[in-house]
Scaffold this active site. Structure first.
Site, PDB file in Angstrom:
ATOM      1  N   SER A   7       0.917  -1.159  -0.021  1.00  0.00           N
ATOM      2  CA  SER A   7      -0.057   0.086   0.106  1.00  0.00           C
ATOM      3  C   SER A   7       0.842   1.553   0.105  1.00  0.00           C
ATOM      4  O   SER A   7       2.186   1.304   0.373  1.00  0.00           O
ATOM      5  CB  SER A   7      -0.876   0.044   1.283  1.00  0.00           C
ATOM      6  OG  SER A   7      -1.609   1.268   1.147  1.00  0.00           O
ATOM      7  N   GLY A   8       0.203   2.442  -0.393  1.00  0.00           N
ATOM      8  CA  GLY A   8       0.711   3.531  -0.333  1.00  0.00           C
ATOM      9  C   GLY A   8       0.294   4.464   0.694  1.00  0.00           C
ATOM     10  O   GLY A   8       0.639   5.715   0.705  1.00  0.00           O
ATOM     11  N   ASN A   9      -0.714   3.844   1.473  1.00  0.00           N
ATOM     12  CA  ASN A   9      -1.659   4.545   2.457  1.00  0.00           C
ATOM     13  C   ASN A   9      -0.875   4.613   3.707  1.00  0.00           C
ATOM     14  O   ASN A   9      -1.103   3.638   4.417  1.00  0.00           O
ATOM     15  CB  ASN A   9      -3.140   4.170   2.209  1.00  0.00           C
ATOM     16  CG  ASN A   9      -3.942   5.065   2.973  1.00  0.00           C
ATOM     17  OD1 ASN A   9      -3.660   5.364   4.018  1.00  0.00           O
ATOM     18  ND2 ASN A   9      -5.329   4.978   2.314  1.00  0.00           N
ATOM     19  N   LYS A  12      -3.584   3.456   6.342  1.00  0.00           N
ATOM     20  CA  LYS A  12      -3.886   1.926   6.614  1.00  0.00           C
ATOM     21  C   LYS A  12      -2.619   1.491   6.909  1.00  0.00           C
ATOM     22  O   LYS A  12      -2.743   0.495   7.859  1.00  0.00           O
ATOM     23  CB  LYS A  12      -3.702   1.499   5.132  1.00  0.00           C
ATOM     24  CG  LYS A  12      -5.326   1.522   4.650  1.00  0.00           C
ATOM     25  CD  LYS A  12      -5.225   0.869   3.042  1.00  0.00           C
ATOM     26  CE  LYS A  12      -6.655   0.793   2.672  1.00  0.00           C
ATOM     27  NZ  LYS A  12      -6.789   0.183   1.372  1.00  0.00           N
ATOM     28  N   GLU A  38      -1.747  -2.037 -11.598  1.00  0.00           N
ATOM     29  CA  GLU A  38      -2.905  -1.883 -12.113  1.00  0.00           C
ATOM     30  C   GLU A  38      -3.939  -3.024 -11.591  1.00  0.00           C
ATOM     31  O   GLU A  38      -3.916  -3.926 -11.709  1.00  0.00           O
ATOM     32  CB  GLU A  38      -2.921  -1.906 -13.871  1.00  0.00           C
ATOM     33  CG  GLU A  38      -4.245  -1.528 -14.376  1.00  0.00           C
ATOM     34  CD  GLU A  38      -4.135  -1.588 -15.918  1.00  0.00           C
ATOM     35  OE1 GLU A  38      -5.153  -1.370 -16.580  1.00  0.00           O
ATOM     36  OE2 GLU A  38      -2.884  -1.894 -16.257  1.00  0.00           O
ATOM     37  N   ASP A  67      -7.671  -5.137  -0.102  1.00  0.00           N
ATOM     38  CA  ASP A  67      -8.244  -4.128  -0.960  1.00  0.00           C
ATOM     39  C   ASP A  67      -9.680  -4.173  -0.184  1.00  0.00           C
ATOM     40  O   ASP A  67     -10.155  -5.026   0.137  1.00  0.00           O
ATOM     41  CB  ASP A  67      -8.622  -4.968  -2.421  1.00  0.00           C
ATOM     42  CG  ASP A  67      -9.081  -3.731  -3.421  1.00  0.00           C
ATOM     43  OD1 ASP A  67      -8.475  -2.932  -3.597  1.00  0.00           O
ATOM     44  OD2 ASP A  67     -10.243  -4.251  -3.955  1.00  0.00           O
ATOM     45  N   PHE A 174     -10.412   7.680   7.996  1.00  0.00           N
ATOM     46  CA  PHE A 174     -10.096   8.260   6.727  1.00  0.00           C
ATOM     47  C   PHE A 174     -11.217   7.731   5.863  1.00  0.00           C
ATOM     48  O   PHE A 174     -11.943   6.865   6.215  1.00  0.00           O
ATOM     49  CB  PHE A 174      -8.635   8.055   6.294  1.00  0.00           C
ATOM     50  CG  PHE A 174      -8.632   6.361   6.125  1.00  0.00           C
ATOM     51  CD1 PHE A 174      -8.818   5.811   5.012  1.00  0.00           C
ATOM     52  CD2 PHE A 174      -8.144   5.712   7.094  1.00  0.00           C
ATOM     53  CE1 PHE A 174      -8.528   4.375   4.943  1.00  0.00           C
ATOM     54  CE2 PHE A 174      -7.816   4.435   7.104  1.00  0.00           C
ATOM     55  CZ  PHE A 174      -7.945   3.808   5.871  1.00  0.00           C
ATOM     56  N   TYR A 176     -14.409   7.354   3.747  1.00  0.00           N
ATOM     57  CA  TYR A 176     -15.790   7.553   4.029  1.00  0.00           C
ATOM     58  C   TYR A 176     -16.375   7.549   5.447  1.00  0.00           C
ATOM     59  O   TYR A 176     -17.364   7.437   5.719  1.00  0.00           O
ATOM     60  CB  TYR A 176     -16.735   6.426   2.937  1.00  0.00           C
ATOM     61  CG  TYR A 176     -16.453   6.729   1.887  1.00  0.00           C
ATOM     62  CD1 TYR A 176     -17.261   7.379   0.854  1.00  0.00           C
ATOM     63  CD2 TYR A 176     -15.453   5.745   0.862  1.00  0.00           C
ATOM     64  CE1 TYR A 176     -17.018   7.623  -0.475  1.00  0.00           C
ATOM     65  CE2 TYR A 176     -15.417   6.024  -0.278  1.00  0.00           C
ATOM     66  CZ  TYR A 176     -15.964   6.712  -1.014  1.00  0.00           C
ATOM     67  OH  TYR A 176     -15.839   6.717  -2.505  1.00  0.00           O
ATOM     68  N   HIS A 202     -13.767  -4.172   9.342  1.00  0.00           N
ATOM     69  CA  HIS A 202     -13.541  -5.067   8.331  1.00  0.00           C
ATOM     70  C   HIS A 202     -11.876  -5.241   8.214  1.00  0.00           C
ATOM     71  O   HIS A 202     -11.661  -6.715   7.984  1.00  0.00           O
ATOM     72  CB  HIS A 202     -14.186  -4.655   6.807  1.00  0.00           C
ATOM     73  CG  HIS A 202     -13.562  -3.359   6.615  1.00  0.00           C
ATOM     74  ND1 HIS A 202     -13.660  -2.161   7.384  1.00  0.00           N
ATOM     75  CD2 HIS A 202     -13.008  -2.872   5.297  1.00  0.00           C
ATOM     76  CE1 HIS A 202     -13.152  -1.309   6.659  1.00  0.00           C
ATOM     77  NE2 HIS A 202     -12.802  -1.466   5.584  1.00  0.00           N
TER      78      HIS A 202
END
Length: 223
Positions: A7-9, A12, A38, A67, A174, A176, A202
């Site tokens: 991830s780049g988050n 997270k 992709e 994901d 973060f 929603y 989740h």
């Protein structure tokens, strides 16, 4: 022991590090690794595997990937796997030019699209579900140890969309989170403490399953 997190988050990563305290989680950008696969899958699990395989091919060390997204029932699961790119009713899978709306815009779009469908059903005289704003976060997570050896878990966190962006609240989390009320409470996800969110989310539930598997397979180390 080092585990790469696909991830780049950074948000997270912080959540995941708290869920895997015995391990050192590293995201690709921290080691200058080019990572931008992709995501061509048609499900959360397929996209999670794409990310895990891409990063494993670069590092050949254990990889965690996930994901996740939000699915609104009355919208038949929209935005789902396109949650990060969601551009409203006209661009549910993202804008054609690749630009991404701000999170505030995405939150507004999702509430508006939900309102429009509810109004259409009422105008048609159709029966509304008991909770017309029901939604859930979904997370598919993969522990990838090689092409022939990986484990997966998929979990949900149930909730409801707020009725208006003016009702959004909370500064935690973060995405929603400020517009989703956790099922059985009057709190938005963004109002939960990090400990509460990790216990109920989740991602937290999926991570705990894989955490137990990981502990049974390898010897953790903070070095």
């Amino acid at each position: 022991m080092k585990i790469y997190f696909a991830s780049g988050n950074l948000h997270k990563k912080q959540e995941m590090q708290a869920l895997f305290p015995e391990f050192q989680l590293v995201i690709p950008s921290e080691e200058g690794i080019n990572f931008d696969p992709e995501e061509t899958g048609t499900s959360f699990l397929e996209n999670s595997l794409i990310k895990a395989q891409d990063l494993w091919n670069k590092v050949h060390q254990p990889v965690l990937a996930d994901d996740s997204g939000i699915c609104v029932d009355i919208l038949k699961g929209i935005p789902g796997i396109y949650s990060a790119r969601y551009g409203g009713k006209d661009f549910p899978q993202g804008r054609q030019d690749g630009t991404k709306p701000s999170q505030d815009e995405q939150n507004q779009f999702l509430i508006q699209q939900t309102d429009e469908v509810i109004k259409e059903l009422v105008a048609q005289g159709a029966a509304l579900p008991e909770n017309p704003r029901s939604c859930r976060y979904v997370c598919a997570m993969v522990l990838y140890l090689g092409p022939q050896r990986f484990y997966s878990a998929q979990e949900t966190m149930e909730g409801s969309l707020i009725q208006s962006l003016d009702l959004s609240r909370g500064t935690g989390g973060f995405g929603y989170d400020p517009i989703v009320i956790l099922a059985g409470t009057d709190k938005t996800i963004a109002q939960l403490s990090s400990q509460e969110k990790n216990a109920l989310s989740h991602r937290g539930k999926a991570a705990r399953g894989l955490h137990q598997i990981l502990l049974s397979l390898v010897q953790p180390s903070n070095n």
